[in-house]
Scaffold this active site. Sequence first.
Site, short mmCIF file in Angstrom:
data_model
loop_
_atom_site.label_atom_id
_atom_site.label_comp_id
_atom_site.label_asym_id
_atom_site.label_seq_id
_atom_site.Cartn_x
_atom_site.Cartn_y
_atom_site.Cartn_z
N SER A 80 0.81 -1.22 0.00
CA SER A 80 0.00 0.00 0.00
C SER A 80 0.84 1.27 0.00
O SER A 80 0.30 2.35 -0.25
CB SER A 80 -0.94 0.01 1.22
OG SER A 80 -0.19 0.10 2.43
N LYS A 158 0.88 4.44 6.74
CA LYS A 158 0.27 5.32 5.74
C LYS A 158 0.92 6.70 5.84
O LYS A 158 1.71 6.96 6.74
CB LYS A 158 -1.25 5.48 5.97
CG LYS A 158 -2.03 4.17 6.04
CD LYS A 158 -2.10 3.44 4.72
CE LYS A 158 -2.87 2.12 4.86
NZ LYS A 158 -2.79 1.32 3.62
#
Length: 300
Positions: A80, A158
């Site tokens: 990701s 993230k």
Amino acid sequence: MSTDRTPDPADDEAGGHRAGRGDGEVGVGRFSRRARRRDREEQKKGSLLKELPILLVVAFVLALLVKTFLVQAFFIPSGSMEQTLHGCTGCTGDRVLVTKPPYWFSDPQPGDVVVFQGPDTWTPEVQVSEPDNWFSSAALFLGRAIGVAPPSEDDYVKRVIATGGQTVQCCDEQGRVTVDGQPLDEPYIYENTPLETRPFGPVTVPEGRLWVMGDHRSASADSRSHVGDQYAGTIAVDDVIGKASVIVWPFSRFSLVDSPAIQPQQAEGMALQGDVALVAPVLLGLGGAVPVAAWRRRRR
């Protein structure tokens, strides 16, 4: 008069007794030294065996303190955050150092790559089997501390896009994410899904929370995927474990993790954070040197 004297056997016997006593004393002395040396070696072995459990406990406590307050290594298991952090299928997953001092005096800033514990409404990106006995749990704990074991299913990595009080939305006419109506400068984006098919917002981030997104936008289940939950897709600042600062493995990718100023108004806020990041290595060095120096002094 002759000075010659016939040797007396008694003299020889007496001399032999005297010589025998001398050799015996030397032999006893050598035996005594060997015995003392053996005793010292046995004492050292016994002392080491007694100290070993204490040293192991001290090492475990130090590892726990370092992991809790200073730095922790993390294994990146998903893609990701490609290409910033490698975690793709078939490639060597990155190991990163997550530092905690940068957030002692300030909250995460837009552009920071953070590791955090996700809300209970988030679906894990990887499946991890947790051990069912204390020994395996301890081994897993140590493995996660040095970044050789997969992280917990609740741990995510993230990039911070917006902070408390800011309004985030997608997208402007050029397909860019905006914060407070201003487009972001995001040079790190990799394989972005056509943005017109994934609009979101506007979402005003509550105080004490963050809006986060993955750099690999088409493969990241981030705040956008959870905008309908009770937290509006945001995560709590208190759930941030630390800042992903350095890629330490594989060696071919050894580098700092970039934290660009993606919002024009954040330049001043990043100055203090940069100063803390410079001081962090000194703090880490002192944290490791003091216990070692004390132990060596005690040994001497």
